[in-house]
Design an enzyme around this catalytic site. Structure first.
Site, short mmCIF file in Angstrom:
data_model
loop_
_atom_site.label_atom_id
_atom_site.label_comp_id
_atom_site.label_asym_id
_atom_site.label_seq_id
_atom_site.Cartn_x
_atom_site.Cartn_y
_atom_site.Cartn_z
N CYS A 1 0.82 -1.21 0.00
CA CYS A 1 0.00 0.00 0.00
C CYS A 1 0.85 1.25 0.00
CB CYS A 1 -0.88 0.04 1.23
SG CYS A 1 -2.22 -1.10 1.12
N CYS B 1 4.12 8.77 2.90
CA CYS B 1 4.04 10.10 2.33
C CYS B 1 4.31 11.17 3.39
CB CYS B 1 2.66 10.31 1.72
SG CYS B 1 1.35 10.43 2.95
N CYS C 1 -3.50 8.02 6.96
CA CYS C 1 -2.12 8.10 7.45
C CYS C 1 -2.11 8.37 8.95
CB CYS C 1 -1.33 9.18 6.73
SG CYS C 1 -1.38 9.04 4.95
#
Ligand SMILES: Cc1ncc(COP(=O)(O)O)c(C=O)c1O
Ligand code: FES
Lengths: 174, 385
Positions: free
Chosen positions: A33, A63, A107
Site C-alpha cells: 500500500c 508520504c 495516514c
C-alpha cells in the site's frame, strides 16, 4: 493541500529513528500500500508508580502526511501514562496538525494504530491485563491487515488482467 | 532559498516568450470570432488558418487534416470514440496498450463496456511493445489500434512506424498519442492515420491541442454545434491558443536539433548520477527514450515524500507513487513494466525542457543523494543493510 504544521513536522520530524532500548514495537501498514510504520516505546514508571511512555520513536515509509503524523503521535504520547496514550485517536493526531486532506486521513489512523499496537504488544508480553478498548482496536487492526492482504491479491490479479474488476466498495489501503 | 528549478516538463512547460508575444494581440485587439463576417472575424480566421498551415507543414500533412481541440485529452477521446462511433453500431475490436495515457485508456474502457471489445497489450520491462504483439492481437473485426509514440511517465519510445505499417496493410485505423514526442522527435506521420498533440507540453499554452486526421479517415465528431473544424469539432476556435500552438511549433522547428541534443545529454547525466546512488533503478529504456523524461525508483522511500523534500529544496519533480494519486494506487505504467510494488511507491520522474540548464541538473544531482538518505533514515527499510 498540507497545513503549515504538517509541513513543519515533515521538514523537522521529532523522535525519528530506532530507540537503542525499547520495551515494545508496534508494526502497522503494508509495503504494498505504500505505507509502513514501526513505532518503538520504552515504558518506565512515573513518580506515582504508573506505567508511562518514557521514550518513543518511529520509522516510517510513507508520504508527507505519514511522516508528519508519526512525528505528531510521538509528541502526543511521550511522557503520557499508558492509559492516556491508549486514548489518543487519529482525530487527535490530525487535529493537532491543523487537519489533513481527506485522502490522507488514513495516514493518521496508521499513526494511532501503531501506538495502539505497541502498547498492546507491551501489555501482552508483560502478561498484564489488556483494556477492552485496546483489545477491540487490536482486533480491528488485525482484520484490516487480512483485508489488505486480500486486496493486494486482487490488485495483482487485476494487474495481470486475469481477474474481473475488483468488487466495488472494497477498502482501499487503510 | 536559491532559485526554483522546474523539472516537471512532462506535466507542463512554461510558455516561451516568443509564444506569449504571438498570442497577446488575439486577446484584446484581434479578438474577433473566426466565424464572423466582419474585419475582426476575418482577422481571427486568417490567424487560425495560418496557424493550421504552419503546424501542418511542420508535421508534413495537409492543413485540412489538422483539427484543433481543447487539448490532447479531447484529441485522444475524439480519435478513439470518434472512430468507434463512425461505425454505426457495428461494434468491433480495438487494440491498445497497458501504458497509454488515461485519456486513451478510459476511452477504450468505455468502448469495452458499451458493446465493443478491446485488447490491451502488455509491454516488456522497459515499456516497449513488439510489433509482433500487435500483429498477433489483430482480428478480422479490429478497426482501431491506438499506441502512444512515447510514454509520458517513463519516456519509452514505441515502434509506431512498424505498427502503423501493419495496420495500413489491413486497412485498420492507427492512432498515436504523440503528446510527449511532438516537436521533440521525428514522428513517422506517413504511417499514422490519427495523431494527438498538445500545446502546453511544448512551451505553448494550456487548453489547446490538435488531432491530425488523415484524409478519408472516418470519424464522428464528439462536440456537436456550429460545425466548426469542418464539422469535426464544433465550438468557437480558441484563437490565441491556436496562434500560440503554431508559434510554439515554429520555435520547436528552429531549435529542435540543439534542444534535443542538450536534453539527451541531461538524461544521460541523470542516469549516471542516479545509478551512483545505492538501491535505485531506472524505469524505462536506457536509450530508446524520449530525450526529456527519466524515471527512477528508490528503494525504502516513498515517492510523494521524495517529491515534497525536493520541493523544499526548490526543485519541482513528480512521482507515480500510490500516495500521490487520488485513488492511492501506484501508476499503471510502473505496474505494467513490472516494477515491484515496493519500488513503484518510490518512483521519481524528472523531465527537462528547453529552459533547463546544466546547473539545474547539477543542483538536482547534488541534492538528491542527501534527500534520499534523509528519507531512508526515517524508513524502517534500510537499504544495503
Ligand atoms: C501522453 C499524454 N497524452 C495526453 C495528455 C493530455 O493532454 P492535455 O493536458 O492537453 O489534455 C497528456 C498530458 O497530460 C500526455 O502526457
Ligand atoms: S502513506 Fe500513502 S497516503 Fe500517506
Amino acid at each position: 493541500m498540507y497545513t503549515e504544521k504538517v509541513i513543519e513536522h515533515f521538514r523537522h520530524p521529532h523522535n525519528m529513528g530506532r530507540l537503542a532500548e525499547y520495551s515494545a514495537i508496534g508494526k502497522v501498514g503494508n509495503i504494498v500500500c505504500g505505507d509502513v510504520m514501526w513505532l518503538y516505546i520504552r515504558v518506565g514508571k512515573d513518580d506515582r508508580g504508573r506505567d508511562v511512555i518514557a521514550d518513543i520513536s518511529w520509522e516510517t515509509f510513507g508520504c508527507t502526511a505519514a511522516i508528519a503524523t508519526s512525528s505528531m503521535v510521538s509528541d502526543l504520547a511521550k511522557g503520557k501514562t499508558l492509559a492516556e496514550a491508549i486514548a489518543i485517536t487519529n482525530q487527535d493526531v490530525a487535529q493537532e496538525l491543523g487537519g489533513l486532506p481527506p485522502v490522507k486521513m488514513h495516514c493518521s489512523a496508521l499513526a494511532a494504530d501503531a501506538l495502539n499496537e505497541a502498547i498492546y504488544t507491551y501489555l501482552s508480553e508483560q502478561g498484564q491485563e489488556i483494556p477492552d478498548a485496546l483489545r477491540r482496536r487490536h482486533e480491528r487492526i488485525e482484520k484490516e491487515v487480512a483485508a489488505l492482504d486480500k486486496r493486494y491479491k486482487a490488485f495483482l490479479d487485476r494487474e495481470t488482467r486475469k481477474a474481473a474488476p475488483p468488487e466495488t466498495g472494497e477498502s482501499k489501503c487503510s | 532559498m536559491p532559485e526554483r528549478i522546474y523539472l516537471d516538463n512532462s506535466a507542463t512547460t512554461p510558455v516561451a516568450s516568443e509564444v506569449f508575444d504571438a498570442m497577446r494581440p488575439y486577446f484584446d485587439s484581434a479578438y474577433g470570432n473566426a466565424s464572423s463576417l466582419h474585419a475582426f472575424g476575418r482577422e481571427a480566421r486568417r490567424a487560425v488558418e495560418e496557424s493550421r498551415a504552419g503546424i501542418a507543414e511542420f508535421l508534413g500533412v495537409l492543413p485540412e487534416e489538422v483539427v484543433f481541440t481543447s487539448g490532447a485529452t479531447e484529441a485522444d477521446n475524439l480519435a478513439v470514440l470518434g472512430t468507434a462511433y463512425a461505425r454505426d453500431r457495428r461494434g468491433g475490436h480495438v487494440v491498445s496498450s497497458a501504458i497509454e495515457h488515461h485519456a486513451v485508456l478510459h476511452s477504450v474502457d468505455w468502448l469495452a463496456s458499451h458493446g465493443f471489445e478491446a485488447t490491451l497489450l502488455d509491454v516488456d520491462e522497459t515499456g516497449r511493445i513488439d510489433p509482433d504483439q500487435v500483429r498477433a492481437a489483430l482480428r478480422k473485426d479490429t478497426f482501431l489500434v491506438s499506441i502512444m509514440a512515447g510514454s509520458n511517465e517513463i519516456g519509452t519510445l514505441e515502434p509506431i512506424a512498424e505498427i502503423g505499417a501493419l495496420c495500413r496493410e489491413r486497412g485498420i485505423v492507427f492512432h498515436t498519442d504523440a503528446v510527449q514526442g511532438f516537436g521533440k522527435i521525428d514522428l513517422p506521420v506517413e504511417s499514422v492515420d490519427l495523431l494527438s498533440a498538445s500545446a502546453h507540453k511544448l512551451h505553448g499554452p494550456k487548453g489547446v491541442g490538435f488531432l491530425f486526421v488523415r484524409r478519408k479517415t472516418r470519424l464522428s465528431p464528439l462536440m456537436l454545434g456550429g460545425g466548426h473544424e469542418r464539422g469535426r469539432r464544433s465550438g468557437t476556435e480558441n484563437v490565441p491558443g491556436i496562434v500560440g500552438f503554431a508559434a510554439a511549433t515554429r520555435l520547436a522547428a528552429t531549435e529542435r536539433d540543439q534542444v534535443t541534443t542538450r536534453l539527451r545529454a541531461f538524461r544521460a547525466k541523470l542516469l549516471e548520477g542516479v545509478a551512483a546512488i545505492p538501491g535505485t533503478r531506472l524505469n524505462g529504456h536506457p536509450t530508446e527514450s524520449l530525450p526529456h523524461i527519466a524515471n527512477f525508483s528508490f528503494a525504502g522511500i516513498e515517492g510523494e515524500s521524495l517529491v515534497m523534500r525536493l520541493d523544499e529544496e526548490g526543485i519541482a519533480t513528480s512521482t507515480g507513487s500510490a500516495c500521490s494519486s487520488p485513488d492511492l494506487e501506484p501508476s499503471h505504467v510502473l505496474v505494467a513494466i513490472g516494477v515491484p510494488l515496493s519500488m513503484a511507491h518510490g518512483s521519481l520522474r524528472i523531465s527537462t525542457g528547453r529552459q533547463t540548464t546544466p546547473t539545474d541538473i547539477d543542483r538536482l544531482l547534488d541534492v538528491l543523494p542527501r534527500v534520499v538518505k534523509d528519507l531512508r533514515d526515517l524508513s524502517p527499510f534500510k537499504v544495503g543493510e
